[in-house]
Design an enzyme around this catalytic site. Structure first.
Site, PDB file in Angstrom:
ATOM      1  N   ILE A  82      58.964  32.379  42.645  1.00  0.00           N
ATOM      2  CA  ILE A  82      58.495  31.049  42.518  1.00  0.00           C
ATOM      3  C   ILE A  82      58.433  30.631  41.075  1.00  0.00           C
ATOM      4  CG2 ILE A  82      56.427  29.492  42.902  1.00  0.00           C
ATOM      5  CD1 ILE A  82      57.763  30.739  45.476  1.00  0.00           C
ATOM      6  N   LYS A  83      59.327  29.794  40.793  1.00  0.00           N
ATOM      7  CA  LYS A  83      59.470  29.250  39.217  1.00  0.00           C
ATOM      8  C   LYS A  83      58.344  28.187  38.978  1.00  0.00           C
ATOM      9  CE  LYS A  83      63.828  28.287  36.974  1.00  0.00           C
ATOM     10  NZ  LYS A  83      65.055  27.373  36.951  1.00  0.00           N
TER      11      LYS A  83
END
Ligand code: G3P
Length: 216
Positions: A82-83
């Site tokens: 997850i960015k």
């Protein structure tokens, strides 16, 4: 240094993956918007193409919604990272996702202190944007070196992804600076493989061989 492709275009992933050099993929909202694909469309059939981690970015700016989006994005696969933006809210979301065993890639990093904060929040990856720093008269390569030195000195395991790569030289500088990974646009990958002396040498070998009349 591992090589990731920074893209939201399936054909680009397919082509570069076929070279056998790809360790992962990153994307962001701008790349998806440019390609005109939703995350759901992008993810259709992608798993088999990507040999490693795939960073998908949240669009929310508060921790609670970032975590909710992160959980949803993670449903696409065990390789999804997850960015999150490097903000106070992003740091909070990073910690909460880590508690659930979900790795985060802290993005939009422009200083060594931001990278240190990401590492302390438990980020699996940190993404310093070297091209945008260079565009603004700073030195992206120096930032990679600073983060490497700090992480090594304090035994921080967060991996450094050199991002916002604009040229083959940026990739070389990221490697020399100690980045663990460079995430590279398709056009730069294509430039990396090419060299005029390689083309010239190939032409000469071909001509000499054809003129020799020999066979393998
Ligand atoms: O994915 C983040 C980063 O690579 C963006 O690059 O060229 O928009 O600065 P750029």
């Amino acid at each position: 240094m591992e090589l990731y492709l920074d893209t939201a275009v399936m054909e680009e992933i397919r082509e570069i993956a076929s070279w056998g050099i790809l360790s992962g993929v990153t994307t962001n909202p701008s790349l998806l918007a440019k390609a005109g694909v939703s995350v759901a469309d992008f993810m259709k059939g992608i798993e088999s193409l990507i040999p490693g981690p795939l960073s998908l970015e949240v669009t929310a700016e508060d921790a609670e919604t970032m975590v909710a989006q992160g959980l949803k994005l993670r449903e696409y696969g065990e390789n999804v990272v997850i960015k999150l933006p490097l903000t106070a809210e992003g740091l909070k979301a990073c910690g909460r996702l880590k508690e659930k065993g979900i790795p985060a890639n802290l993005t939009l990093v422009f200083s060594a202190n931001q990278a240190l904060l990401a590492a302390r929040a438990g980020a699996a990856y940190v993404s310093p944007f070297i091209g945008r720093l260079n565009d603004n008269g700073a030195e992206g390569a120096l930032l990679i070196q600073e983060i490497r030195a700090i992480f090594d000195r304090y035994g921080l395991k967060t991996k450094i992804i050199a991002a916002s790569v604009r040229s083959p030289r940026d990739v070389t500088e990221a490697a020399l600076g100690g980045a663990d990974i460079a995430t590279i646009p398709y056009a730069v990958m294509k430039k990396m493989v090419a060299h005029p002396l390689t083309d010239d040498g190939l032409r000469r070998f071909r001509t000499d061989w054809e003129n020799s009349g020999l066979s393998l």
